[in-house]
Design a protein around this motif. Structure first.
Motif: not given
Length: 149
Positions: A9, A41, A44
């Motif tokens: 991240l 995002q 992840f």
């Protein structure tokens, strides 16, 4: 020293920047930053979607690529799709993509559940096609068709 590692991240700002540049350079497309960030995002948050690797030169991120997955019932194995490949301009033509490619191929060769690697490229991106062909990839077998919402 050039190294390749799985992105975290903490790399998302580099990845967003690289993907915006990639879209502009290769397809003359401007990506929505908010949508792109949410898309990364989501990757992840859900590793079943795929993952990013980043390439570093002495700790400085200089490139990236994404891997997504395709199940092959014909071959009973997983095919990796190489996507979103970007190398900053000052590092191009120095073998960085070749290192990325060799790293992926090494991983695939060591894992019996992984059976191959595919990628797609915009038909107008002659420079990328030349690079892919120079490392032994073959674009002769399939043509990719799409429908996008």
């Amino acid at each position: 020293m050039i190294t390749i590692r799985k992105a975290t991240l903490a790399d998302i700002s580099f990845l967003v920047d690289f993907q915006q540049k990639l879209a502009q350079e290769t397809e003359n497309v401007t990506l929505d930053t908010v949508v792109l960030h949410k898309g990364m995002q989501a990757l992840f948050d859900d590793p079943s979607k795929g993952f990013y690797n980043v390439v570093e030169d002495n700790g400085t991120v200089i490139g990236c690529h994404m891997i997504t997955y395709e199940w092959s019932d014909w071959r009973n194995g997983l095919v990796w799709w190489l996507q979103s490949v970007y190398v900053i301009e000052s590092y191009r033509k120095q073998g960085i993509f070749k290192l990325m490619y060799e790293n992926i191929v090494n991983i695939i060769q060591k894992d019996p559940s992984l059976i191959g690697l595919r990628l797609y490229v915009d038909k107008s991106n002659a420079r990328a096609m030349k690079v892919y062909e120079s490392i032994g990839m073959n674009g002769e077998h399939y043509t990719v068709y799409e429908w996008m919402k």
